[in-house]
Design a protein around this motif. Structure first.
Motif, PDB file in Angstrom:
ATOM      1  N   SER A 175       0.821  -1.217   0.000  1.00  0.00           N
ATOM      2  CA  SER A 175       0.000   0.000   0.000  1.00  0.00           C
ATOM      3  C   SER A 175       0.850   1.259   0.000  1.00  0.00           C
ATOM      4  N   PHE A 176       2.029   1.217   0.631  1.00  0.00           N
ATOM      5  CA  PHE A 176       2.911   2.392   0.636  1.00  0.00           C
ATOM      6  C   PHE A 176       3.370   2.731  -0.777  1.00  0.00           C
ATOM      7  N   VAL A 177       3.622   1.702  -1.582  1.00  0.00           N
ATOM      8  CA  VAL A 177       4.010   1.928  -2.975  1.00  0.00           C
ATOM      9  C   VAL A 177       2.830   2.472  -3.771  1.00  0.00           C
ATOM     10  N   LEU A 178       1.659   1.864  -3.581  1.00  0.00           N
ATOM     11  CA  LEU A 178       0.484   2.266  -4.355  1.00  0.00           C
ATOM     12  C   LEU A 178      -0.022   3.649  -3.967  1.00  0.00           C
ATOM     13  N   GLU A 179       0.405   4.173  -2.814  1.00  0.00           N
ATOM     14  CA  GLU A 179       0.079   5.563  -2.492  1.00  0.00           C
ATOM     15  C   GLU A 179       0.841   6.530  -3.404  1.00  0.00           C
ATOM     16  N   GLN A 180       1.959   6.083  -3.958  1.00  0.00           N
ATOM     17  CA  GLN A 180       2.821   6.955  -4.744  1.00  0.00           C
ATOM     18  C   GLN A 180       2.846   6.615  -6.234  1.00  0.00           C
ATOM     19  N   VAL A 181       2.547   5.365  -6.557  1.00  0.00           N
ATOM     20  CA  VAL A 181       2.650   4.894  -7.937  1.00  0.00           C
ATOM     21  C   VAL A 181       1.357   4.195  -8.321  1.00  0.00           C
ATOM     22  N   PRO A 182       0.750   4.507  -9.459  1.00  0.00           N
ATOM     23  CA  PRO A 182      -0.445   3.771  -9.870  1.00  0.00           C
ATOM     24  C   PRO A 182      -0.091   2.321 -10.176  1.00  0.00           C
ATOM     25  N   GLY A 183      -0.904   1.427  -9.676  1.00  0.00           N
ATOM     26  CA  GLY A 183      -0.582   0.018  -9.884  1.00  0.00           C
ATOM     27  C   GLY A 183      -1.716  -0.879  -9.445  1.00  0.00           C
ATOM     28  N   ALA A 184      -1.403  -2.183  -9.318  1.00  0.00           N
ATOM     29  CA  ALA A 184      -2.427  -3.154  -8.962  1.00  0.00           C
ATOM     30  C   ALA A 184      -1.818  -4.284  -8.143  1.00  0.00           C
ATOM     31  N   PHE A 185      -2.574  -4.719  -7.148  1.00  0.00           N
ATOM     32  CA  PHE A 185      -2.233  -5.842  -6.288  1.00  0.00           C
ATOM     33  C   PHE A 185      -3.161  -6.982  -6.662  1.00  0.00           C
ATOM     34  N   VAL A 186      -2.593  -8.141  -6.976  1.00  0.00           N
ATOM     35  CA  VAL A 186      -3.356  -9.272  -7.514  1.00  0.00           C
ATOM     36  C   VAL A 186      -3.129 -10.500  -6.643  1.00  0.00           C
ATOM     37  N   PHE A 187      -4.208 -11.209  -6.325  1.00  0.00           N
ATOM     38  CA  PHE A 187      -4.093 -12.489  -5.638  1.00  0.00           C
ATOM     39  C   PHE A 187      -4.023 -13.620  -6.662  1.00  0.00           C
ATOM     40  N   PHE A 188      -3.301 -14.681  -6.287  1.00  0.00           N
ATOM     41  CA  PHE A 188      -3.153 -15.853  -7.146  1.00  0.00           C
ATOM     42  C   PHE A 188      -3.399 -17.087  -6.284  1.00  0.00           C
ATOM     43  N   PHE A 189      -4.432 -17.848  -6.615  1.00  0.00           N
ATOM     44  CA  PHE A 189      -4.827 -19.003  -5.804  1.00  0.00           C
ATOM     45  C   PHE A 189      -4.020 -20.235  -6.202  1.00  0.00           C
ATOM     46  N   VAL A 190      -3.402 -20.878  -5.200  1.00  0.00           N
ATOM     47  CA  VAL A 190      -2.489 -21.987  -5.496  1.00  0.00           C
ATOM     48  C   VAL A 190      -2.654 -23.137  -4.494  1.00  0.00           C
ATOM     49  N   THR A 191      -3.878 -23.478  -4.166  1.00  0.00           N
ATOM     50  CA  THR A 191      -4.117 -24.623  -3.289  1.00  0.00           C
ATOM     51  C   THR A 191      -3.691 -25.916  -4.003  1.00  0.00           C
ATOM     52  N   PRO A 192      -2.934 -26.782  -3.321  1.00  0.00           N
ATOM     53  CA  PRO A 192      -2.480 -28.022  -3.965  1.00  0.00           C
ATOM     54  C   PRO A 192      -3.635 -28.966  -4.308  1.00  0.00           C
ATOM     55  N   GLU A 193      -3.396 -29.829  -5.297  1.00  0.00           N
ATOM     56  CA  GLU A 193      -4.356 -30.876  -5.622  1.00  0.00           C
ATOM     57  C   GLU A 193      -4.560 -31.775  -4.404  1.00  0.00           C
ATOM     58  N   GLY A 194      -5.784 -32.218  -4.241  1.00  0.00           N
ATOM     59  CA  GLY A 194      -6.096 -33.086  -3.120  1.00  0.00           C
ATOM     60  C   GLY A 194      -6.553 -32.358  -1.876  1.00  0.00           C
ATOM     61  N   ILE A 195      -6.474 -31.025  -1.884  1.00  0.00           N
ATOM     62  CA  ILE A 195      -6.957 -30.216  -0.763  1.00  0.00           C
ATOM     63  C   ILE A 195      -8.149 -29.397  -1.239  1.00  0.00           C
ATOM     64  N   ASP A 196      -9.230 -29.449  -0.523  1.00  0.00           N
ATOM     65  CA  ASP A 196     -10.435 -28.700  -0.884  1.00  0.00           C
ATOM     66  C   ASP A 196     -10.196 -27.204  -0.663  1.00  0.00           C
ATOM     67  N   SER A 236      -1.610 -19.754   8.808  1.00  0.00           N
ATOM     68  CA  SER A 236      -1.850 -20.988   9.550  1.00  0.00           C
ATOM     69  C   SER A 236      -0.599 -21.862   9.508  1.00  0.00           C
ATOM     70  N   PRO A 237      -0.288 -22.590  10.590  1.00  0.00           N
ATOM     71  CA  PRO A 237       0.851 -23.509  10.556  1.00  0.00           C
ATOM     72  C   PRO A 237       0.629 -24.690   9.614  1.00  0.00           C
ATOM     73  N   GLU A 238      -0.603 -24.859   9.132  1.00  0.00           N
ATOM     74  CA  GLU A 238      -0.922 -25.975   8.252  1.00  0.00           C
ATOM     75  C   GLU A 238      -1.127 -25.568   6.799  1.00  0.00           C
ATOM     76  N   VAL A 239      -0.999 -24.282   6.478  1.00  0.00           N
ATOM     77  CA  VAL A 239      -1.285 -23.835   5.118  1.00  0.00           C
ATOM     78  C   VAL A 239      -0.244 -24.388   4.143  1.00  0.00           C
ATOM     79  N   GLN A 240      -0.726 -24.749   2.943  1.00  0.00           N
ATOM     80  CA  GLN A 240       0.166 -25.262   1.898  1.00  0.00           C
ATOM     81  C   GLN A 240      -0.117 -24.530   0.588  1.00  0.00           C
ATOM     82  N   PHE A 241       0.964 -24.260  -0.150  1.00  0.00           N
ATOM     83  CA  PHE A 241       0.874 -23.610  -1.451  1.00  0.00           C
ATOM     84  C   PHE A 241       1.592 -24.484  -2.479  1.00  0.00           C
TER      85      PHE A 241
END
Length: 396
Positions: A338-359, A368-373
């Motif tokens: 956010s500090f960068v985006l206050e000064q420079v026009p831009g975009a923050f994008v999420f990318f979903f990467v849940t492993p196969e076999g996990i709902d 979380s101590p159990e999160v996996q990417f």
């Protein structure tokens, strides 16, 4: 000249996975990340980059100057881990008491990949691409420190656009963003009620600070619903209460701590005024005084509408409409990009990467101590960053 970085990125898959897993095995917390910094420098070695290291933190600014004139684009990847004991059971899990539980190891590897992809096309690159490897995102404001240290000086000037990709659990391979506010501002409220101590059997001879602290905790929820618009929501969560050391002693002071998330600069400004007034009124009603400390940690993360639309269009053209989603509402988490985006026009994008076999619906979340990417998505992450930068440099 439009390039398809996806096929080139797939060639890098094994190298990027190795970078990611090395970092995951050896996570470092905070602003001083010497091993992480060296691993990144090793991964960038031999590329035509101008490297500048941070003075007060283990940051890296790597600048690629194209051989053709054009704009400047900033790409950011954060580097730091969390003080979380990992419980994933992965063969490359951390054993040092820290964990890359927010996916910053993938952010680094993805940014390394983007640097390699773009460096391979330097002869046809119009303009400049700066790669911002940033420590201290987890509550320490590393982005702000990099700006204060003169990151733009290392680049030569302020960038024309800035982008960051952040991994998260969800339907694998999906990119998610929106124009405008995408994440909340993070703030803290600490209130100390001062009274006068005494014996618990004679409350009439003391000025009890515990009761006004408890009253304030309840009253804050009413203040939020009664003083702020439901269309500009606030999350004000009391997370700390502290008072006394002995059960039969009325303490001289009692403390309350709260995490406050806001979605606009206006509510960030107004909330501490209202909270201080409320705390002082409740304190006075109980014969106490209130000491109020308000801290703005991270500002609201606001995507530039034009740059967010551009990012969604570019990612849709490259990966398909079924993999790009515009969400209607911002998240109440916070980000120091956010500090960068206050000064420079831009975009923050999420990318979903849940492993196969996990709902994805029930997957453990960031921190979380159990999160996996799943690092099988690193080629797409690197290609996405490189494509955003490349396509943006084609614009005047």
């Amino acid at each position: 000249m439009t390039l398809d970085f996806s096929s080139e990125a797939r060639v890098l898959a094994d190298d990027l996975r190795e970078v990611r897993r090395d970092l995951h095995r050896n996570p470092e917390v905070g602003l001083d990340l010497p091993e992480t910094q060296q691993r990144i420098l090793d991964a960038l070695d031999g590329l035509p980059l101008e490297i500048t290291l941070g003075r007060e933190l283990s940051s890296i600014v790597a600048v690629l100057r194209g051989e053709l004139p054009g704009p400047t684009v900033l790409l950011r990847g954060d580097m730091d881990a969390l003080p979380v004991v990992e419980a994933t059971g992965l063969e490359f899990a951390s054993t040092n008491g820290n964990m890359h539980a927010c996916g910053h190891d993938l952010h680094v590897a993805g940014l390394v990949g983007a640097a390699r992809l773009l460096c391979a096309h330097r002869a046809n690159l119009r303009g400049t691409v700066a790669f911002m490897f940033q420590p201290g995102e987890e509550g320490l404001g590393g982005a702000k420190i990099m700006l204060e240290e003169g990151m733009y000086d290392a680049i030569g000037h302020k960038p024309d656009a800035a982008y960051a990709i952040h991994v998260a659990p969800g339907v694998p391979g999906t990119f998610v963003t929106k124009p405008g506010t995408i994440m909340a501002g993070a703030n803290t409220l600490h209130v100390t009620m001062h009274g006068s101590g005494g014996h618990s059997s004679r409350p009439e001879d003391a000025v009890d600070p515990v009761r006004p602290v408890l009253e304030l905790g309840q009253a804050m929820h009413s203040m939020v619903t009664g003083s702020f618009s439901v269309f500009d929501p606030i999350v004000a969560q009391v997370t700390q209460l502290e008072a006394g050391a002995a059960v039969n002693v009325i303490p001289a002071s009692a403390k309350l701590g709260a995490s406050v998330r806001t979605l606009s600069h206006e509510t960030t400004r107004r909330f501490p005024e209202r909270a201080a007034r409320l705390a002082e009124s409740i304190a006075a009603a109980h014969g106490c005084t209130a000491e109020v400390v308000w801290t703005e940690q991270y500002p609201v993360t606001v995507n530039d509408s034009g740059e967010a639309d551009f990012a969604m269009r570019v990612l849709t053209d490259r990966f398909g409409a079924d993999r790009v989603v515009q969400v209607p509402d911002p998240l109440m988490g916070s980000e120091d990009f956010s500090f960068v985006l206050e000064q420079v026009p831009g975009a923050f994008v999420f990318f979903f990467v849940t492993p196969e076999g996990i709902d994805p619906e029930t997957a453990a979340t960031n921190h979380s101590p159990e999160v996996q990417f799943d690092d099988a998505h690193l080629p797409d992450q690197a290609a996405a960053l490189a494509t955003l930068a490349w396509e943006r440099t084609l614009r005047s």
